[in-house]
Design an enzyme around this catalytic site. Structure first.
Site: not given
Ligand SMILES: Cc1cc2nc3c(=O)[nH]c(=O)nc-3n(C[C@H](O)[C@H](O)[C@H](O)COP(=O)(O)OP(=O)(O)OC[C@H]3O[C@@H](n4cnc5c(N)ncnc54)[C@H](O)[C@@H]3O)c2cc1C
Length: 488
Positions: A21, A47, A49-51, A118, A228, A270, A329, A364
């Site tokens: 994001a 992000s 870790l998404a599989q 899925e 999950h 789920r 999850h 979700r």
């Molecule tokens: C194991 C796993 C598998 C998944 N598989 C899927 C999938 O196959 N398909 C799907 O759609 N979704 C999947 N999801 C969900 C999806 O990956 C996440 O919801 C999505 O990637 C979130 O993206 P994001 O950018 O919002 O947050 P994130 O990718 O978690 O990034 C958050 C960022 O914020 C930073 N941050 C946090 N706190 C602070 C702070 N205080 N100061 C500065 N920076 C900070 C972190 O370090 C990181 O850089 C999965 C999740 C997990 C855990």
């Protein structure tokens, strides 16, 4: 300590978080901006870790309307139909964006995009990359593109607070200093690290949500946490649990009890599968995922990343059944935002998992979150572009006094027990008795208290929120909360 002003960055929009994001928002920025995160390698992001991959209606016979219908069904009455329509319609464009950014999405022998099925999707509609390493492959390519953009200023630091007197953003405190700014995009991910069993990075503990609450923002539907069903149980493991993606069940793996019997519908939503497993575990049974005879290619060929994690735990998924348990999850609740990602605080946008857009409602649909992170990150970035040049004077370049907080969190087990898959009034009250007195000082305790307080005030069984003591449904409603709504 007051710290100093990072005057070089004064007045620039600040994006917090370098997951999908935050990076998508940064790629959209017209002028200079600061991208703030503790790491820029993918470490600490969900992000990477998404599989499974990203959902988008691009397959034959599929349509955004069908994708929207499945999303609404999973969301159990609490999705915002307008945002569901908007995001599912943006799905095919998001796939184009990934291809434009150079992401090598998997293709079949005829060169068409390969699509996974899925749980609770009525069509095969999950695009993926690198077998089961979709998130890693996507994030590395997006990072690579962002690195080429010299208007992004990478600041390796942590957010420590928002300065927003009278509900208007004036700056952010970071571990590197204070940045005066009127535009901030929060993209800091979820809060799985509050729980004992989680598939998320342990560093994601929802502390940024607590900071937004201190600044006066409104949080929405905090009680909706998705578990999950199939995290790998590794003996003695205290850290993040390895996920066994839903795509494995989509490919034909089945759930079995210790006596070999099947006990649930593997591709049910789920929450249904998680509750079925949780009920068996409570009876003292052990639950296994059996992927020994997948049709087509063997497990290890189709899911190399998961196979590696299994082998690390001493298990061979081609020949052995895998012990599994549900784990926290994904957080459906979060910062209340409008269609462009604006929060209730002027000058603060939110996107990705930290935001509550109305896409997921009470539950979700699998693989909708990468889609949401990608398109809402873009939309927030574009909206900041339209308002950054509105002629408003930059905020004063002085460092205001900052409140200090603690972030230690010794209640992961209690969180799992009382705010987990099966909840009761007594359990929630016991939990809140311990966390509310700490919530003024401790950011984890504050976020956990919001989740607990909302769960207490939702006496029903809806989506991922399951109150055992109050069966059935109440009329659908959102729970919006500010700091002043908690009895602190
Ligand atoms: C194991 C796993 C598998 C998944 N598989 C899927 C999938 O196959 N398909 C799907 O759609 N979704 C999947 N999801 C969900 C999806 O990956 C996440 O919801 C999505 O990637 C979130 O993206 P994001 O950018 O919002 O947050 P994130 O990718 O978690 O990034 C958050 C960022 O914020 C930073 N941050 C946090 N706190 C602070 C702070 N205080 N100061 C500065 N920076 C900070 C972190 O370090 C990181 O850089 C999965 C999740 C997990 C855990």
């Amino acid at each position: 300590m007051q710290g100093h002003v990072l005057s070089r960055h004064a007045g620039w929009p600040v994006i917090i978080g370098a997951g999908l994001a935050g990076l998508m928002a940064a790629l959209e920025m017209d002028g200079p901006c600061v991208l703030l995160a503790p790491s820029f390698t993918g470490e600490g992001t969900s992000s990477t870790l998404a599989q499974g991959g990203m959902a988008a209606a691009v397959g034959p016979g599929d349509s955004p309307a069908s994708h929207a219908e499945d999303t609404l069904k999973a969301g159990a009455g609490l999705c915002d139909p307008a945002i569901v329509q908007r995001i599912t319609e943006a799905g095919p464009g998001a796939v184009e964006t990934l291809l434009r950014l150079g992401v090598p999405l998997a293709r079949d022998g005829k060169g068409q995009l390969s699509l996974h099925l899925e749980a609770a999707h009525s069509h095969e509609r999950i695009v993926f990359a690198g077998g089961d390493r979709s998130g890693q492959v996507i994030l590395q390519h997006v990072l690579q593109q962002a690195r080429k953009k010299d208007t992004i200023h990478w600041l390796q630091a942590t957010l420590e607070g928002f300065h927003a007197p009278d509900g208007t953003m004036q700056g952010v405190w970071t571990s590197a200093g204070f940045i005066p700014t009127r535009h901030c995009i929060l993209a800091s991910g979820g809060c799985g690290g509050l729980y004992q069993h989680t598939t998320s990075p342990l560093s994601n503990r929802g502390t940024t949500l607590a900071l937004t609450a201190w600044a006066g923002a409104t949080l929405r539907d905090m009680e909706f946490t998705q578990f999950h069903p199939t995290a790998l149980v590794a003996p003695g493991q205290t850290g993040r649990l390895s996920l066994i993606s839903e795509a494995v069940r989509g490919a034909g793996a089945v759930l079995r009890l210790d006596d070999g019997h099947r006990f649930t519908e593997e591709l049910a939503p789920r929450d249904v599968v998680s509750r079925a497993i949780a009920a068996q575990l409570r009876e003292g049974r052990t639950v296994f995922l059996d992927g020994r005879s997948l049709p087509g290619a063997p497990f290890s060929a189709r899911f190399p990343g998961i196979t590696q994690a299994c082998r690390k735990a001493g298990l061979d998924p081609d020949t052995q059944i895998l012990p599994v348990q549900p784990a926290m999850h994904y957080h459906m609740g979060g910062l209340k935002v409008d269609q462009t990602g604006r929060t209730t605080l002027k000058g603060l946008w939110a996107c990705g998992e930290v935001a509550c857009t109305g896409l997921h409602g009470a539950n979700r649909l699998a693989s909708n979150s990468l889609l949401e992170a990608l398109v809402c990150g873009q939309w927030a970035g574009r909206d900041v572009n339209t308002s950054r040049n509105d002629g408003t004077a930059p905020p004063p370049a002085t460092v205001p006094a900052r409140p200090t907080f603690t972030t230690d969190w010794p209640f992961r087990a209690e969180m799992q027990q009382h705010l987990g898959i099966l909840r009761t009034r007594t359990g929630l009250e016991n939990f809140l008795e311990r966390t509310l007195p700490l919530a003024r000082q401790n950011l984890c305790a504050l976020t956990a208290s919001f989740i607990g307080w909302a769960a207490l005030n939702r006496p029903e069984q809806r989506g991922a929120h399951w109150r055992e003591d109050t069966p059935g449904l109440q009329p659908p409603r959102h729970i919006d909360m500010q700091l002043t709504d908690l009895p602190l």
